[in-house]
Structure formats: C-alpha cells, structure tokens
Motif scaffolding. Structure first.
Motif, mmCIF file in Angstrom:
data_model
loop_
_atom_site.group_PDB
_atom_site.id
_atom_site.type_symbol
_atom_site.label_atom_id
_atom_site.label_comp_id
_atom_site.label_asym_id
_atom_site.label_seq_id
_atom_site.Cartn_x
_atom_site.Cartn_y
_atom_site.Cartn_z
ATOM 1 N N ASP A 244 43.408 -98.492 -34.241
ATOM 2 C CA ASP A 244 43.635 -98.702 -32.868
ATOM 3 C C ASP A 244 45.056 -98.931 -32.462
ATOM 4 N N VAL A 245 46.133 -99.411 -33.722
ATOM 5 C CA VAL A 245 47.293 -99.561 -33.281
ATOM 6 C C VAL A 245 48.401 -98.548 -33.416
ATOM 7 N N GLY B 232 37.608 -95.859 -37.986
ATOM 8 C CA GLY B 232 38.815 -96.506 -37.388
ATOM 9 C C GLY B 232 39.452 -97.598 -38.268
ATOM 10 N N TRP B 233 39.378 -97.244 -39.676
ATOM 11 C CA TRP B 233 39.810 -97.843 -40.739
ATOM 12 C C TRP B 233 39.903 -99.311 -40.410
ATOM 13 N N PRO B 234 38.667 -99.942 -40.763
ATOM 14 C CA PRO B 234 38.420 -101.322 -40.326
ATOM 15 C C PRO B 234 39.168 -102.173 -41.488
ATOM 16 N N VAL B 235 39.967 -103.393 -41.262
ATOM 17 C CA VAL B 235 41.038 -103.901 -42.203
ATOM 18 C C VAL B 235 40.012 -104.946 -42.925
ATOM 19 N N GLU B 236 40.285 -104.954 -44.341
ATOM 20 C CA GLU B 236 39.487 -105.807 -45.179
ATOM 21 C C GLU B 236 40.700 -106.998 -45.441
ATOM 22 N N TYR B 237 41.855 -106.732 -45.575
ATOM 23 C CA TYR B 237 42.939 -107.783 -45.779
ATOM 24 C C TYR B 237 43.955 -107.577 -45.175
ATOM 25 N N VAL B 238 44.774 -108.417 -44.631
ATOM 26 C CA VAL B 238 46.039 -108.418 -43.996
ATOM 27 C C VAL B 238 46.898 -109.468 -44.254
ATOM 28 N N PHE C 15 53.234 -106.973 -35.567
ATOM 29 C CA PHE C 15 51.940 -106.078 -34.834
ATOM 30 C C PHE C 15 51.734 -106.962 -33.489
ATOM 31 N N GLY C 16 51.944 -108.347 -33.693
ATOM 32 C CA GLY C 16 51.493 -109.129 -32.421
ATOM 33 C C GLY C 16 50.051 -109.612 -32.479
ATOM 34 N N TYR C 17 49.259 -109.036 -33.511
ATOM 35 C CA TYR C 17 48.035 -109.520 -33.698
ATOM 36 C C TYR C 17 47.948 -110.488 -34.926
ATOM 37 N N THR C 18 46.802 -111.487 -34.783
ATOM 38 C CA THR C 18 46.663 -112.286 -35.722
ATOM 39 C C THR C 18 45.979 -111.626 -36.767
ATOM 40 N N PRO C 19 45.899 -112.187 -38.156
ATOM 41 C CA PRO C 19 45.242 -111.601 -39.308
ATOM 42 C C PRO C 19 43.549 -111.854 -38.706
ATOM 43 N N GLU C 20 43.261 -112.820 -38.177
ATOM 44 C CA GLU C 20 41.809 -113.155 -37.702
ATOM 45 C C GLU C 20 41.369 -111.599 -36.893
ATOM 46 N N GLU C 21 42.231 -111.296 -36.106
ATOM 47 C CA GLU C 21 41.890 -110.305 -35.090
ATOM 48 C C GLU C 21 41.610 -108.825 -35.816
ATOM 49 N N PHE C 22 42.394 -108.683 -36.825
ATOM 50 C CA PHE C 22 42.356 -107.500 -37.602
ATOM 51 C C PHE C 22 41.099 -107.660 -38.584
ATOM 52 N N LEU C 23 40.772 -108.855 -39.099
ATOM 53 C CA LEU C 23 39.693 -109.242 -40.276
ATOM 54 C C LEU C 23 38.169 -108.985 -39.456
ATOM 55 N N SER C 24 38.392 -109.758 -38.394
ATOM 56 C CA SER C 24 37.054 -109.853 -37.451
ATOM 57 C C SER C 24 36.627 -108.503 -36.991
ATOM 58 N N GLY C 25 37.255 -107.558 -37.106
ATOM 59 C CA GLY C 25 37.046 -106.209 -36.404
ATOM 60 C C GLY C 25 37.199 -106.054 -34.985
ATOM 61 N N ALA C 26 37.959 -107.084 -34.546
ATOM 62 C CA ALA C 26 38.126 -106.776 -33.145
ATOM 63 C C ALA C 26 39.301 -105.664 -32.893
ATOM 64 N N SER D 141 57.312 -112.634 -47.211
ATOM 65 C CA SER D 141 58.430 -111.510 -47.164
ATOM 66 C C SER D 141 58.396 -110.804 -45.884
ATOM 67 N N PRO D 142 59.223 -109.888 -45.502
ATOM 68 C CA PRO D 142 59.153 -108.862 -44.435
ATOM 69 C C PRO D 142 58.288 -107.797 -44.359
ATOM 70 N N ALA D 143 57.504 -107.666 -45.667
ATOM 71 C CA ALA D 143 56.553 -106.557 -45.835
ATOM 72 C C ALA D 143 55.468 -107.309 -45.447
ATOM 73 N N ILE D 144 54.451 -106.325 -44.856
ATOM 74 C CA ILE D 144 53.010 -106.644 -44.590
ATOM 75 C C ILE D 144 52.080 -105.968 -45.271
ATOM 76 N N VAL D 145 51.013 -106.349 -46.025
ATOM 77 C CA VAL D 145 50.109 -106.011 -46.692
ATOM 78 C C VAL D 145 48.811 -105.698 -46.043
ATOM 79 N N PHE D 146 48.185 -104.675 -46.098
ATOM 80 C CA PHE D 146 46.797 -104.109 -45.670
ATOM 81 C C PHE D 146 46.255 -103.605 -46.518
ATOM 82 N N ILE D 147 44.755 -104.017 -46.325
ATOM 83 C CA ILE D 147 43.849 -102.982 -47.144
ATOM 84 C C ILE D 147 42.804 -102.736 -46.283
ATOM 85 N N TRP D 148 42.405 -101.496 -45.997
ATOM 86 C CA TRP D 148 41.478 -100.890 -44.907
ATOM 87 C C TRP D 148 40.436 -100.127 -45.684
#
Length: 757
Positions: A53-54, A23-29, A37-48, A11-18
């Motif tokens: 930040d965005v 810094g609102w670290p991401v637990e799920y995306v 966003f241009g960022y991969t899910p791994e970049e959000f989930l790894s805490g990078a 879907s065009p909708a993006i789901v986040f859980i932080w």
C-alpha cells in the motif's frame, strides 16, 4: 535477543518481514518504522496497512518486474532496490531497500525479509549533483573552446568542440593517448616536459601548439593545462584549447601584407610618407629618409618634406575633404626639384584618416618636355624658314638672272655697269641668307665625304686667327685618336667659323682684366643610356665631340632659351643677323648630330657638338675642271613651274646658242619629249619639286624615250628623300637655287661633254 531488538529499533535502518501474498502483509517491522513511514508498527502488523500500500504507484511495476526476474533465478537470495514510498503524511520518501528472499523446500518464495534506509536526502543531493553535472556538461558542450580531461595523458572526457577541432568523435578519443594528435614524438614529449615543469612549480601551463587533425591538416591551438588535484601530478589534468588556425592564417596574411608593403616601400625609388589628419609624419620610406637626411616621424610634413613654416600652398586637404584622392605638381623649395605628388586617404582601424603621399621626381621629365617643346618649336621655325627660302630662291634666280644678262650686254666703262654690279652683289647677299635659312631648316644640299676633323681645324686655324683681335688667344686641343667623320667639309667649316665668331664677340664683351681665350678641342666620346636619358635628341653610341670654349661674358637663361632660333640676337642693331648659331644648329641636326650649350653670366660659354663617327669610304668625286666653253648648239629641255624663272633661264640658254624646249611640269615635259625623235634632246634641266610630276620621276621616265640623255637637277628646297637621290647621282648633277648663270652654263657644258665622251 532483547539487546538485538534494541539495537535494531535504535538504528536508522528499518527491518521488515512480509509474506509473499497479496498486498505483501507485514509479519514483522521494527519499532522505528514510524520515523520514516509515518505509520506505527501496529498499523502494519494488524493488516490495516500492507507494504504494497505504501509503494509509490509509479515504481510498483518496476519493483514487481525486478522481483519476477529474481524469482526465476533460484540461486539469487538478495535484491537491492531503490524506489519511492508515500508516507502517511503524503510525503514521498526515497528508500534504499536490501531484501533477502526466503524460499520453502520446493524453492517457492514464501516471504521477504528486508532492511530499509531513508535515502531521500541523499537522493536529493544526488539529483542536485546530477543537475549540476548536466549544467556543467551543457556548458562544456556549448563552450567555443575545446575542453577535456586526461589522466596520464589518456583522454577521459572531451567536449564536442574539441572533437570538431581534431576531427575525431568522442568514442574515438576516449581512452586514447594524446600522442595520436601530435605530428611527431618530439612535439609530444616537448609538451609533456613543459607540463611537468609547470605543474611542479605549481603553475598552470599556457602555450601555443599545433595538433594533427584526423585529415592530416594542421590545427593551431592556444591551450592551457591545469591539475584537478593540486600538487598531485598523477591526478587528472583538465585542458582548454582555443582553435587559432584562422587567427594564425590571418596573422600570417597580415604579416605577409605588411612585409610586402614594407618591401615595396623600401624598394621604391619614389619618395613616400604617411601623415596624420593634423599633418604629422607617421611613416617615411628609406628614399624619403635619405632625401630629408633623417626619419622625421612626428614632425609636421610641410616642415620635414618642403622646409615650409606653414601648410603647403598646393595642399587641398581640409576636414571636409580629408578622405579624397588628389594629385598635384610641385616644385619643392627644399631641393628645387619638380615632383608629381599623389595623395591617397588611408582609413585606420579607429576610424581616423591618414594620408599616403607619393612624390615622383619629374625634374628630368620636365626638362625633357622642355627640350621636346624647344625641338618642336625649332622644327616649326625650320619648316617655315625652308619654305620661305624655297620661294625666295626662285625670285632671286630671276632677279640675278636678269641682272647678269644686263651686265653681260654692258661694257665695263658704262655708267650702268657698276649699278648692275651692285644689284648682283645684293642678290648674292640675299642668296647667302637663303642658304643660311636652308642650313637651319636642314634642307641644304650637302655632299658629304670622309673628313679628318683635326686636319680641317689645323688648316682653318690661320684663317680663324685673322678673324679675331690679337689680344685673344686661340688654342686648339686636338685628340689624335679621333676617327674621321662623314660630313660636308664646307658645312664643318661654316660650323667652326660661326662658333669662333660667336666666342670672339662674347670675349670682347667681358670687362675683366684676365687673358681672353678661345679653345677649340676634339675628342672621341661614348654617350651611354644615362646621358641619353637626359638629352632627348641624342642616341647611344660613339661620337666626335667638337667643343668650343671661351671665357667671355657668358649668357643668362633667358638668352640660352632662344640662342639657336633664327634672327635672334643679343647684339646691338646692325651688329649681327641672328643666323650664325641657327645655321650651326641646322647643320648639326641635318647630320644626325646634337649640340648643347653651357653658360652662366660672367663664367664664359661652352658649346659641345656630338657628331656621329662613321667608317665611310671617300665618296667625293673629282670635279671636272671649269676651263670649258660655256655655250653650245645642243638641245635642252627646260622644265620649271615658275614662269618668270623659266623665261629668264630660257633666254640665258638661248643667248649662248642652245636650242631650248620649255615645259611647265614633268608631265608636259614627257609630252614634249615623246613628240621628238629619240636622241634629239641632249640634256634635261629640271626643277626637282613641281606639281603634277616632279623632276626625279620625270628623269626616270624620259630615259625610256631618250636613252643616254644628260640630266641636271635644280632646287631651292629639296626634301630628305630627294637629297639622298641627288647625292647618289653625284654633285655635278645638281645645282642649288639661286644659281649664277656662269655656274649653270659651266655645269651644263660639263655634263654635255661628259655625255659625248
């Protein structure tokens, strides 16, 4: 569960859980995060990369403030926000973020669960739409017309110009019914009916109307109404109103000005037309149309107005002088009347110059000027004639006096007796001439009384018939209703006699075979203001009209112009003195009457005399019979400034026995009277007009010294005031120069004898 994840990721909708940590670290995306966003899910989930930040730094403060507000509200679980992020490639992306707040058992926020939609394109379209709306709003506010939108005739939008037009603010208008701007329910409903009719026919409604300003004044508008949704009558209506109040007022003033101009032009008796630069008639007022017999608009003015085939010779208009004002006096060949013409330039809207030409008929005034000039000339001639007569009378009195004294000393068979007789006769003829001059100059002494003019003419008829040949028929047409007049009978006889003699000579000169006729007629006539307006020397009122007509040769204008001047005659040398009609003129004028002559060559002549009717009593006094002695031994005070006349008169009086005391003027006479005892001077014989002191003043003063003294006045040229004084004293108290010695002695004897009685 796997199917749910696939749906989310696709879907065009993006789901986040932080977590609600720094810094609102991401637990799920969801896996589709990279597409926005241009960022991969791994970049959000790894805490990078954390969610904080965005977020665009300019929006972070607002987001935190909104979260803090929601955090305090325990019952709130969902947050809707719009904000920007900075994607990995640096582009700014607008997000529509729907966040679910997750709390622990103590109500503390532990994490956020959100659904994010990329709304960048929608935001860009919204900004474009808002920009367009701002531009439209700016245009509407800057528009010179009042513009607005109404739904069910309730205002939903209005621009500032409309507010200014009706005097209300935008807040006062929005949501209000348009009825507030109409003067009555009838006007409001009438506009509504027109709108519905136009809209059902698919047309835009345009009309003139009026609105009521907040202050109560009228606002005139030219307005149009159009449906925003075609064929949907219940939809919004856009209206556009132009304030034409000033235009209507200007139009009203223009119409009033035009009405006043046309009313003025149509009510003017003056002739008015307007012509173009090329002399074409552009307008004619009714008076001018009546004169020309048609509305000559479009024709050349010189042809229509004056029947000329070329430009008027008196017109000074040239291309260089077309804008100048000038006046002229014109004798129009179209109707042979005189006009005073004024030419005024009119500058038209296109810069061209027309001319308004006003013609005022001055024919009557021109004739009046000619009459006035003629009257002034006749007055000047009369004054001259009177002055000559005055001096000549003194000379004649001396000549006749010496001749009479000489004749009295001669026997009838003496050779010199007949010679002296001829001198006396010549003197009498000269005296008659001076009397005619005095009659013309209106200085002749008159003794008026009530006269029946019809009876006077009847009494004269036999005498008049002897003056005219047998082949001329004299007819009288006498109106029985004519009132008596106040006049000197001898003067009236002189007037009638001169007019009949003049008519006789005119009839004798006509060469036709028709019957020769002279008619004397009388009538009673009222001269009104219209007649007086064209006959300068006449006043309104009732008059005797004495008319003498003949069917003689008539007279051309050149003779008519001089006919009443003394010594003017159209007869051959030796056949007329030129004083007959001049005498008539003088007598008529002396009695406040007027005389007019109408004649054309070959058409005969008509003389009309208008003599004022007066209800005066009979003022004539019976004359003392002249069968009295002509001499005596009484004392006479003779006062005369002419030395020769004084000398001959004194000799004549002494010759018949009177004692004569001579004085050169009134002052000297008073001195002589004062030197003698009262009652020793029996009669004062004095000239009326003298230097130092005149006869009338002398007569009033001498009676203080010699009460009851008899007084006899003499003059050859009494003025109006003296004539009236003498008339009041009685005609026996006055003798005209040149006087006959016998008449003088009879008059003196009569006064002395009356004094003794």
């Amino acid at each position: 569960m796997e199917e749910i994840y696939n749906i989310i990721n696709q879907s065009p909708a993006i789901v986040f859980i932080w977590k609600n940590d720094m810094g609102w670290p991401v637990e799920y995306v969801s896996e589709n995060v990279e597409s926005v966003f241009g960022y991969t899910p791994e970049e959000f989930l790894s805490g990078a990369v954390s969610y904080a930040d965005v977020i665009h730094p300019d929006d972070m403060e607002r987001i935190l403030r909104d979260l803090a507000v929601y955090a305090e509200k325990q019952q709130e679980k969902r947050i809707e926000q719009e904000y920007r992020i900075i994607a990995k490639d640096g582009n700014v992306v607008w997000l529509d973020h729907r966040t679910l707040i997750l709390r622990d058992d103590h109500g503390k926020i532990v994490r956020y669960q959100g659904v994010v939609l990329d709304m960048t394109e929608r935001k860009r379209m919204q900004e474009k739409l808002e920009e367009k709306e701002r531009k439209i709003s700016a245009i509407l506010q800057a528009a010179p017309t009042g513009i607005g939108v109404a739904v069910n005739r309730l205002f939903t939008e209005v621009n500032q110009r409309f507010c200014d037009m009706v005097g209300y603010s935008e807040q006062e208008l929005l949501g209000q019914d348009a009825r507030m701007l109409y003067f009555s329910d009838e006007e409001y409903e009438a506009i509504g009916c027109k709108q519905r009719e136009s809209f059902y026919n698919g047309a835009m409604m345009t009309t003139e109307s009026r609105l009521r300003h907040k202050s109560g004044k009228t606002v005139n508008i030219f307005a149009s109404w159009k449906l925003l949704e075609k064929d949907d009558v219940s939809a919004a209506i856009i209206f556009n109103a132009l304030d034409i109040t000033e235009l209507k007022e200007t139009e009203k003033k223009h119409l009033q000005s035009e009405y006043r101009f046309r009313s003025m032009m149509e009510s003017m008796s003056d002739l008015v037309y307007i012509c173009s630069a090329d002399f074409r008639v552009e307008y004619m007022n009714p008076a001018m149309i009546k004169r020309t017999g048609r509305d000559a608009t479009g024709e050349f003015c010189y042809q229509a107005i004056h029947d000329l085939s070329h430009r008027c010779p008196w017109c000074t208009v040239t291309p260089e002088k077309h804008e100048t004002y000038f006046e002229s006096n014109v004798d129009s060949p179209k109707d042979d009347r005189s006009y005073h013409v004024s030419h005024s330039p009119i500058v038209n809207d296109d810069g061209s110059v027309s001319r308004m030409v006003v013609l005022r008929d001055t024919t009557r005034f021109k004739k009046m000027e000619e009459q006035l000039s003629q009257a002034q000339k006749m007055e000047s001639i009369g004054n001259l004639a009177g002055g000559v007569a005055h001096d000549f009378n003194n000379i004649l009195t001396v000549i006749n006096g010496y001749a009479q004294m000489l004749q009295m000393g001669l026997e009838k068979d003496n050779k010199m007796y007949s010679d002296v007789e001829q001198i006396i006769k010549a003197g009498d003829r000269a005296a008659t001439l001076t009397r005619q001059l005095l009659a013309f100059s209106r200085k002749q002494m008159i003794m008026p009384r009530t006269v029946d003019i019809n009876q006077l003419i009847t009494d004269m008829k036999k005498m008049l018939e002897r003056l005219i040949p047998e082949d001329i028929r004299l007819t009288t047409l006498l109106d029985e209703n004519v009132d008596s007049i106040f006049a000197d009978p001898s003067q009236l006889e002189q007037v009638i006699l001169n007019l009949v003699v003049n008519a006789r000579d005119a009839v004798n000169e006509q060469s036709s075979s028709m019957e020769k006729v002279i008619i004397i007629s009388t009538s009673k006539i009222f001269l009104d203001h219209d007649y007086v307006a064209t006959h300068k020397e006449t006043c309104p009122g009732w008059y005797l009209q004495l008319q003498v007509d003949d069917n003689g040769c008539g007279m051309p204008p050149a003779i008519l112009e001089h006919i009443f001047e003394p010594f003017y005659t159209s007869k051959n040398v030796g056949q007329g003195t030129g004083m007959g009609l001049a005498t008539v003129y003088g007598i008529v004028k002396q009695n406040q009457g007027s005389i007019y002559v109408y004649s054309e060559p070959g058409q005969g002549s008509t003389f009309k005399i208008y003599w004022p009717l007066k209800n005066e009593g009979d003022k004539e006094k019976k004359q003392v019979k002249n069968n009295l002695p002509i001499g005596g031994n009484e004392v006479i005070l003779l006062v005369e400034d002419d030395e020769a006349l004084r000398e001959i008169t004194g000799r004549q009086l002494r010759q018949v026995g009177y004692t004569v005391i001579e004085a050169v003027n009134g002052k000297a006479a008073l001195k002589e009277a004062a030197a003698r005892r009262p009652g020793t001077i029996d009669l004062l014989f004095t000239d009326v007009v003298m230097p130092v002191m005149g006869g009338r003043e002398l007569a009033a003063s001498i009676q203080d010294v010699h009460p009851g003294i008899a007084i006899l006045f003499a003059s050859g040229y009494p003025d109006d005031r003296i004539r009236q004084d003498i008339v009041e004293l009685g005609k026996d108290r006055f003798i005209s120069k040149p006087y006959n010695i016998k008449d003088l002695l009879l008059r003196i004897r009569s006064l002395l004898d009356a004094r003794q009685v």
